[in-house]
Design an enzyme around this catalytic site. Structure first.
Site, PDB file in Angstrom:
ATOM      1  N   HIS A   1      67.970 -30.420   1.966  1.00 18.13           N
ATOM      2  CA  HIS A   1      66.536 -30.260   1.655  1.00 18.13           C
ATOM      3  C   HIS A   1      65.672 -31.118   2.560  1.00 18.13           C
ATOM      4  CE1 HIS A   1      66.887 -33.617  -1.544  1.00 18.13           C
ATOM      5  NE2 HIS A   1      65.875 -34.007  -0.811  1.00 18.13           N
TER       6      HIS A   1
ATOM      7  N   GLU B   1      63.988 -27.526  -1.929  1.00 21.17           N
ATOM      8  CA  GLU B   1      65.387 -27.407  -2.325  1.00 21.17           C
ATOM      9  C   GLU B   1      65.958 -26.069  -1.861  1.00 21.17           C
ATOM     10  OE1 GLU B   1      67.021 -29.829  -3.429  1.00 21.17           O
ATOM     11  OE2 GLU B   1      66.186 -30.774  -5.212  1.00 21.17           O
TER      12      GLU B   1
HETATM   13  C1  GLP Z   1      64.248 -37.270  -1.324  1.00 19.43           C
HETATM   14  C2  GLP Z   1      62.932 -36.989  -0.563  1.00 19.43           C
HETATM   15  C3  GLP Z   1      63.181 -36.512   0.838  1.00 19.43           C
HETATM   16  C4  GLP Z   1      64.261 -37.350   1.476  1.00 19.43           C
HETATM   17  C5  GLP Z   1      65.572 -37.126   0.770  1.00 19.43           C
HETATM   18  C6  GLP Z   1      66.701 -38.010   1.286  1.00 19.43           C
HETATM   19  O1  GLP Z   1      64.536 -36.379  -2.325  1.00 19.43           O
HETATM   20  N1  GLP Z   1      62.056 -36.094  -1.229  1.00 19.43           N
HETATM   21  O2  GLP Z   1      61.968 -36.545   1.574  1.00 19.43           O
HETATM   22  O3  GLP Z   1      64.417 -36.998   2.826  1.00 19.43           O
HETATM   23  O4  GLP Z   1      65.450 -37.296  -0.615  1.00 19.43           O
HETATM   24  O5  GLP Z   1      66.575 -39.292   0.780  1.00 19.43           O
HETATM   25  P1  GLP Z   1      67.349 -40.544   1.347  1.00 19.43           P
HETATM   26  O6  GLP Z   1      66.713 -40.859   2.655  1.00 19.43           O
HETATM   27  O7  GLP Z   1      67.122 -41.626   0.327  1.00 19.43           O
HETATM   28  O8  GLP Z   1      68.774 -40.140   1.471  1.00 19.43           O
END
Ligand code: GLP
Length: 245
Positions: A138, A143
């Site tokens: 995503h 999603e």
């Molecule tokens: C979240 C955010 C995204 C992000 C993703 C990954 O759900 N909405 O913008 O890129 O998860 O997060 P992380 O960088 O903590 O793995």
């Protein structure tokens, strides 16, 4: 697509911040599309360093964030509004009036989303959009779905996203189940895209997104169609594509 290899998280963060910093230097009144999640935190730290050293001036910068949990007020420390203030806005000289995050406190989803689309439109367009990558491919909170969404919309978060983000909340039950997110069309209209990714747990998503079929079940795969995408990743995240980049 341009892949930039980094040996670890620190190097990934520095390289990504250099790209964003160059944008600010070249166009001081640029529009930055910003992201939350744990991945870009190091990038923001490097940007703050650049500001403190006097290399970066944010006074004319406008920012638009990708997404926000539905139902969280600005002062909730789990809101993305709070995150952005904490990690970046309060530490540089950006004018808060020029920073935008979808308003999770607006209950009416349609109102919240159309208001945000109008805000993004009024900025005149995003010069560079920073993105992280979810484990299921995503981007923002787009999603896996049956179709690519266009503008800002309200999404039901997938079980895997709720689980992944539970680490930031007191318990899994506290994670909001819905969010407002910029759509794929809005993300794709940014002039440049910069995606940061690190860690072995993202290696499969990296391979599917950038070397797999372009399909809405892997939302980030659409980026293969964007003319100016840079992906900065560490060795672990690039492990499954190392011989192809
Ligand atoms: C979240 C955010 C995204 C992000 C993703 C990954 O759900 N909405 O913008 O890129 O998860 O997060 P992380 O960088 O903590 O793995």
């Amino acid at each position: 697509m341009k892949f930039i290899k980094a040996k670890d998280y620190q190097e990934m963060s520095r390289k990504a911040a250099n790209i964003l910093g160059a944008q600010i230097v070249l166009k001081p009144d640029c529009v930055l599309g910003l992201a939350t999640g744990s991945t870009p935190i190091g990038t923001y730290e490097c940007l703050v360093e650049g500001y403190k050293k006097g290399d970066l001036d944010f006074s004319k910068v406008t920012s638009v964030n990708l997404d926000e949990y539905r139902g969280l007020q600005h002062d909730n420390d789990q809101s993305y509004y709070y995150f952005m203030n904490y990690h970046l806005f309060s530490k540089v000289n950006i004018d808060l009036a020029n920073t935008y995050v979808p308003d999770g406190s607006i209950e009416d989803a349609q109102e919240a989303c159309s208001k945000y689309d109008e805000i993004v439109r009024a900025t005149g367009g995003v010069d560079i959009q920073l993105l992280g990558l979810g484990h299921n491919g995503h981007i923002g909170f787009n999603e896996p779905a049956d179709a690519f969404a266009k503008g800002t919309h309200c999404v039901d978060l997938s079980e895997s996203t709720i689980e992944a983000n539970a680490r930031f909340f007191a318990s899994k039950e506290d994670v909001p189940t819905q969010a407002y997110t910029m759509g794929i069309q809005t993300i794709m209209s940014a002039k440049k895209i910069l995606l940061v990714v690190n860690g072995a747990s993202k290696a499969e998503a990296v391979e599917k997104s950038f070397f797999g079929e372009i399909r809405p079940e892997v939302p980030a795969s659409i980026l293969q169609l964007h003319p100016d995408v840079t992906i900065v990743g560490d060795e672990e995240a690039f492990a499954r594509i190392a011989d192809r980049i």
